[in-house]
Design a protein around this motif. Structure first.
Motif, mmCIF file in Angstrom:
data_model
loop_
_atom_site.group_PDB
_atom_site.id
_atom_site.type_symbol
_atom_site.label_atom_id
_atom_site.label_comp_id
_atom_site.label_asym_id
_atom_site.label_seq_id
_atom_site.Cartn_x
_atom_site.Cartn_y
_atom_site.Cartn_z
ATOM 1 N N CYS A 63 0.851 -1.188 0.000
ATOM 2 C CA CYS A 63 0.000 0.000 0.000
ATOM 3 C C CYS A 63 0.885 1.237 0.000
ATOM 4 N N SER A 64 0.554 2.186 -0.872
ATOM 5 C CA SER A 64 1.371 3.393 -1.016
ATOM 6 C C SER A 64 0.540 4.637 -0.721
ATOM 7 N N PRO A 65 1.080 5.560 0.089
ATOM 8 C CA PRO A 65 0.390 6.825 0.326
ATOM 9 C C PRO A 65 0.601 7.758 -0.863
ATOM 10 N N VAL A 66 -0.467 8.163 -1.499
ATOM 11 C CA VAL A 66 -0.342 9.029 -2.663
ATOM 12 C C VAL A 66 0.278 10.358 -2.230
ATOM 13 N N LEU A 106 -0.820 -1.628 12.312
ATOM 14 C CA LEU A 106 -1.520 -2.770 12.884
ATOM 15 C C LEU A 106 -1.479 -3.970 11.951
ATOM 16 N N VAL A 107 -1.743 -3.738 10.644
ATOM 17 C CA VAL A 107 -1.687 -4.838 9.689
ATOM 18 C C VAL A 107 -0.259 -5.376 9.585
ATOM 19 N N VAL A 155 5.281 -23.229 -0.015
ATOM 20 C CA VAL A 155 5.413 -21.790 -0.232
ATOM 21 C C VAL A 155 4.029 -21.193 -0.055
ATOM 22 N N MET A 156 3.901 -20.288 0.926
ATOM 23 C CA MET A 156 2.610 -19.717 1.292
ATOM 24 C C MET A 156 2.638 -18.199 1.178
ATOM 25 N N THR A 157 1.517 -17.631 0.764
ATOM 26 C CA THR A 157 1.368 -16.192 0.928
ATOM 27 C C THR A 157 0.877 -15.926 2.344
ATOM 28 N N VAL A 158 1.339 -14.828 2.924
ATOM 29 C CA VAL A 158 0.876 -14.403 4.245
ATOM 30 C C VAL A 158 0.384 -12.971 4.071
ATOM 31 N N GLU A 159 -0.949 -12.760 4.169
ATOM 32 C CA GLU A 159 -1.522 -11.495 3.716
ATOM 33 C C GLU A 159 -2.738 -11.053 4.536
ATOM 34 N N PRO A 160 -2.557 -10.701 5.798
ATOM 35 C CA PRO A 160 -3.678 -10.148 6.553
ATOM 36 C C PRO A 160 -4.052 -8.764 6.031
ATOM 37 N N GLY A 161 -5.242 -8.306 6.358
ATOM 38 C CA GLY A 161 -5.666 -6.986 5.918
ATOM 39 C C GLY A 161 -6.780 -6.435 6.783
ATOM 40 N N LEU A 162 -7.007 -5.153 6.680
ATOM 41 C CA LEU A 162 -8.129 -4.480 7.337
ATOM 42 C C LEU A 162 -8.866 -3.633 6.308
ATOM 43 N N GLY A 213 -8.654 0.391 2.423
ATOM 44 C CA GLY A 213 -8.197 -0.815 3.104
ATOM 45 C C GLY A 213 -6.696 -0.960 2.995
ATOM 46 N N VAL A 214 -6.157 -1.818 3.857
ATOM 47 C CA VAL A 214 -4.719 -2.107 3.880
ATOM 48 C C VAL A 214 -4.532 -3.612 3.878
ATOM 49 N N ARG A 215 -3.716 -4.094 2.973
ATOM 50 C CA ARG A 215 -3.304 -5.495 2.965
ATOM 51 C C ARG A 215 -1.811 -5.522 2.700
ATOM 52 N N ILE A 216 -1.080 -6.376 3.399
ATOM 53 C CA ILE A 216 0.366 -6.523 3.213
ATOM 54 C C ILE A 216 0.642 -8.010 3.026
ATOM 55 N N GLU A 217 1.323 -8.344 1.938
ATOM 56 C CA GLU A 217 1.480 -9.748 1.552
ATOM 57 C C GLU A 217 2.905 -10.042 1.106
#
Length: 464
Positions: A263-266, A280-281, A387-394, A427-431
């Motif tokens: 996620c990038s802040p414009v 938090l994410v 090999v797994m993606t790990v990608e929680p989000g809010l 929303g925010v997701r980091i993967e």
């Protein structure tokens, strides 16, 4: 490209696991967009490519599980093909590249299947996920399309083999992640006021194309991050927007995938609200990555993400009450309504065409019926080579917030007045893509920026 011995070893292991009968694997056909000569970009079936190597339409593979003998079936290029589309390898050349000793014309496949059936042998096939595959299998097996029965023995053998990645496969995934690094840095660099989402999405796809790669799935690139699968539109980016970019690529040589979200802040600086949610994410993501190890249940890691996010949401005043009870009842899923991740390899959702429950649950876990957790694609224990993606989000989805509020769902846990004030945030997701090792785990790839200061620095570098 892998050596012929690699493919031969894979087939030998498959034959041993299946035990007896004739295995039939169909490669994909070219798929017309709007008339027969105008095709969608070709994507080979993952299991066919794993065992036969060839990345071309119109091929099939048989494997005699009793003798280990393999045959590649295909049609040679006509003069017309060569004139219009150029030269291409012969069926024999494709077979030799994958260590397949025998070749035969496409029309010989039906006779091979019929011979096995007459001899009373089991013909093993995988579940068809395209209509033309189902029709072709039905014709080969002599049954109605709806009567095609996939082989449980073959499905389980393929899942067990393909879920565990070799060092060569991991290297190919990391190659895909090298390209994904350039793709996501491009999105960050382009996250400037005045540009449109379409412009940024085009630059991301161009970054992959410039390396000979294609996208592993249609890129999710949007300021509407509260909609997890929202694609780019004509929205013009403005200072203070939060741009979510979820994208990966397929390597041209071997077909292995990457899948990363940032996620990038414009404009280059996270707002205070964005910092609260992003941190938090990131906390949840890093806790789950740290927990990845052999024997650990991926469902337990999903629950860890849920508890971490719920505790943070209590701190933000969006949820109230006991964190464990919030998660047990599923109130947190108003803001985190998908699973933690999925396997990845030759398919970005690896092996999902063979049945998500069979791949991700089998007899080791039971799928939850609770909203949010029911979308967890993989709940089994992790093993070395996964090999797994790990990608929680809010996510702050106004439609869902209004629905739950009207139903008075979890009113004791959710401050709906406060939640309503967050609608429009996005929303925010980091993967990241994570390899399970004998001793724990390794985050794959070159280290795509995800700390807030690092992301801000890349975005700000594009403002000049």
């Amino acid at each position: 490209m892998f050596s012929p011995d690699t493919f031969a070893d894979r087939r030998a292991a498959l034959a041993d696991a299946v035990g007896s009968g004739l295995v039939v694997l169909l490669g994909n056909e070219a798929a017309p967009m709007n008339y027969p000569a105008n095709h969608y970009p070709f994507r080979q079936d993952g299991s066919f490519r794993y065992y036969a190597g060839a990345d071309a339409p119109g091929l099939a593979l048989t494997l005699d599980a009793d003798s280990g003998q393999a045959t590649l079936y295909g049609t040679e290029a006509t003069m017309e093909d060569r004139v219009w589309d150029g030269e291409r390898p012969s069926v024999r050349e494709r077979a030799e590249a994958a260590g397949i000793p025998l070749t035969a014309p496409t029309e010989a496949l039906a006779a091979a299947v019929a011979s096995a059936q007459r001899a009373g042998r089991t013909v093993h096939v995988l579940p068809p996920y395209r209509a033309e595959q189902r029709l072709r299998l039905a014709a080969l097996l002599g049954v109605a399309p709806e009567a095609v029965e996939p082989s449980p023995a073959l499905i389980d053998a393929v899942i067990a083999q393909r879920l565990v990645k070799s060092r060569e496969e991991v290297a190919e995934i990391e190659h895909a992640l090298d390209i994904a690094d350039e793709m996501h840095r491009t999105a960050m660099w382009m996250a400037q006021p005045g540009r449109t989402e379409f412009e940024v999405a085009a630059a991301v796809e161009a970054a992959a194309a410039s390396r000979g790669a294609v996208l592993s799935f249609p890129a999710i690139l949007t300021t509407r991050g509260e909609v997890p699968h929202h694609h780019a539109g004509g929205h013009t980016l403005a200072e203070g927007d939060l741009l979510l970019h979820d994208a990966g690529c397929v390597t041209p040589e071997s077909g292995y995938c990457s899948d990363v979200t940032r996620c990038s802040p414009v404009g280059g600086t996270f707002t205070d609200r964005q910092r609260d949610v992003y941190s938090l994410v990131l906390e949840a993501q890093e806790a789950c990555v740290a927990g990845c190890a052999p024997g650990v249940s991926f469902r337990d890691l999903h629950d860890l993400a849920s508890r971490t996010l719920a505790e943070g949401l209590v701190g933000l005043g969006l949820l109230r009450g006991d964190t464990d009870e919030i998660v047990a009842q599923g109130a947190h899923a108003l803001f985190f309504h998908h699973g933690l991740g999925h396997p990845m390899g030759l398919d970005v959702h690896d092996l999902e065409g063979l049945g998500e429950d069979r791949v991700g649950y089998a007899d080791e876990a039971e799928r939850s019926t609770q909203f949010g957790t029911q979308y967890l694609r993989f709940a089994r224990a992790l093993r070395p080579g996964h090999v797994m993606t790990v990608e929680p989000g809010l996510y702050f989805n106004g439609v869902l917030i209004d629905l739950w509020r009207s139903e008075k769902r979890f009113a004791e846990f959710v401050d709906y007045d406060h939640a309503k004030r967050w609608v429009g945030f996005g929303g925010v997701r980091i993967e990241d893509d994570v390899l399970i090792t004998d001793g724990g785990h390794r985050v794959l790839g070159p280290g795509i920026p995800k700390a807030m200061a690092d992301v801000e620095a890349v975005v700000q570098s594009g403002a000049a």
